[in-house]
Design a protein around this motif. Structure first.
Motif, PDB file in Angstrom:
ATOM      1  N   TRP A 229       0.821  -1.209   0.000  1.00 44.53           N
ATOM      2  CA  TRP A 229       0.000   0.000   0.000  1.00 44.53           C
ATOM      3  C   TRP A 229       0.855   1.260   0.000  1.00 44.53           C
ATOM      4  O   TRP A 229       0.477   2.261  -0.602  1.00 44.53           O
TER       5      TRP A 229
ATOM      6  N   ALA B 256       0.492   3.816  -2.960  1.00 48.35           N
ATOM      7  CA  ALA B 256       0.044   5.185  -2.675  1.00 48.35           C
ATOM      8  C   ALA B 256       1.077   6.205  -3.153  1.00 48.35           C
ATOM      9  O   ALA B 256       0.718   7.262  -3.686  1.00 48.35           O
TER      10      ALA B 256
ATOM     11  N   ASP C  53       0.479   8.999  -6.034  1.00 51.00           N
ATOM     12  CA  ASP C  53       0.795  10.389  -5.708  1.00 51.00           C
ATOM     13  C   ASP C  53       1.770  10.977  -6.723  1.00 51.00           C
ATOM     14  O   ASP C  53       1.626  12.123  -7.144  1.00 51.00           O
TER      15      ASP C  53
ATOM     16  N   THR D 203      -3.390  14.574  -2.624  1.00 54.57           N
ATOM     17  CA  THR D 203      -2.736  14.690  -1.320  1.00 54.57           C
ATOM     18  C   THR D 203      -2.457  16.141  -0.946  1.00 54.57           C
ATOM     19  O   THR D 203      -2.426  16.474   0.235  1.00 54.57           O
TER      20      THR D 203
ATOM     21  N   LEU E 230       0.870  11.502   5.056  1.00 57.25           N
ATOM     22  CA  LEU E 230      -0.410  10.933   4.640  1.00 57.25           C
ATOM     23  C   LEU E 230      -0.208   9.573   3.972  1.00 57.25           C
ATOM     24  O   LEU E 230      -0.978   8.638   4.213  1.00 57.25           O
ATOM     25  N   ILE E 231       0.830   9.445   3.177  1.00 55.96           N
ATOM     26  CA  ILE E 231       1.147   8.156   2.557  1.00 55.96           C
ATOM     27  C   ILE E 231       1.554   7.151   3.629  1.00 55.96           C
ATOM     28  O   ILE E 231       1.159   5.982   3.587  1.00 55.96           O
TER      29      ILE E 231
ATOM     30  N   ILE F 241       0.566   7.135   6.780  1.00 55.16           N
ATOM     31  CA  ILE F 241      -0.648   6.761   7.513  1.00 55.16           C
ATOM     32  C   ILE F 241      -1.457   5.746   6.706  1.00 55.16           C
ATOM     33  O   ILE F 241      -1.970   4.764   7.255  1.00 55.16           O
ATOM     34  N   THR F 242      -1.556   5.959   5.406  1.00 55.74           N
ATOM     35  CA  THR F 242      -2.266   5.020   4.538  1.00 55.74           C
ATOM     36  C   THR F 242      -1.617   3.646   4.574  1.00 55.74           C
ATOM     37  O   THR F 242      -2.298   2.623   4.698  1.00 55.74           O
ATOM     38  N   ALA F 243      -0.296   3.612   4.478  1.00 52.55           N
ATOM     39  CA  ALA F 243       0.423   2.337   4.502  1.00 52.55           C
ATOM     40  C   ALA F 243       0.288   1.653   5.860  1.00 52.55           C
ATOM     41  O   ALA F 243       0.159   0.428   5.932  1.00 52.55           O
TER      42      ALA F 243
ATOM     43  N   ILE G  54      -2.251   1.913   8.033  1.00 52.12           N
ATOM     44  CA  ILE G  54      -3.604   1.359   8.157  1.00 52.12           C
ATOM     45  C   ILE G  54      -3.726   0.075   7.341  1.00 52.12           C
ATOM     46  O   ILE G  54      -4.268  -0.930   7.810  1.00 52.12           O
ATOM     47  N   GLY G  55      -3.212   0.086   6.133  1.00 55.65           N
ATOM     48  CA  GLY G  55      -3.221  -1.132   5.323  1.00 55.65           C
ATOM     49  C   GLY G  55      -2.409  -2.243   5.959  1.00 55.65           C
ATOM     50  O   GLY G  55      -2.807  -3.409   5.932  1.00 55.65           O
TER      51      GLY G  55
END
Length: 121
Positions: free
Chosen positions: A55, A59, A63, A71, A85-86, A88-90, A92-93
């Motif tokens: 992820w 992401a 981006d 973003t 933000l990237i 945080i995305t990674a 969570i995944g």
């Protein structure tokens, strides 16, 4: 064996991402956690590492390809920058992948034969 599970998760997750929705990665992580015979912690961390990398790289690539249009608009809402933000995305995944592989491992343990305690009676 751990590296094999990580590579299997990355490859299967990437291929599934081409044809299915984003949440199909959790189902694949569960199946791969069920198929590989690893203990809980190893399964958890291999699932986290695999999906975190998948992820995060995906992401970052989106981006990069879109010149950070989305973003740049979303990051100020969280008072952060694009790379946070990237991350945080990674993360969570990675957590979703980790708990999915752990669930698959625990589900496999339900069908494992228990040792008898005949020697300790």
């Amino acid at each position: 064996m751990k590296l094999l599970q990580i590579l299997a998760l990355i490859i299967a997750g990437y291929i599934a991402g081409l044809f299915y929705p984003f949440w199909s990665m959790a189902i694949l992580a569960f199946i791969i956690g069920f198929l590989f015979n690893l203990n809980g912690w190893v399964s958890f961390f291999s699932g986290f590492i695999a999906i975190f990398l998948l992820w995060g790289i995906h992401a970052f690539w989106i981006d990069y390809e879109t010149s950070s249009q989305l973003t740049n608009k979303v990051a100020p809402l969280f008072s952060s920058n694009n790379y946070k933000l990237i991350f945080i995305t990674a993360t969570i995944g990675g957590l979703v992948g980790a708990f999915s592989t752990l669930s698959g491992t625990f589900f496999r343990n339900l069908f494992r034969k228990k040792r008898s305690n005949a020697y300790y009676q």
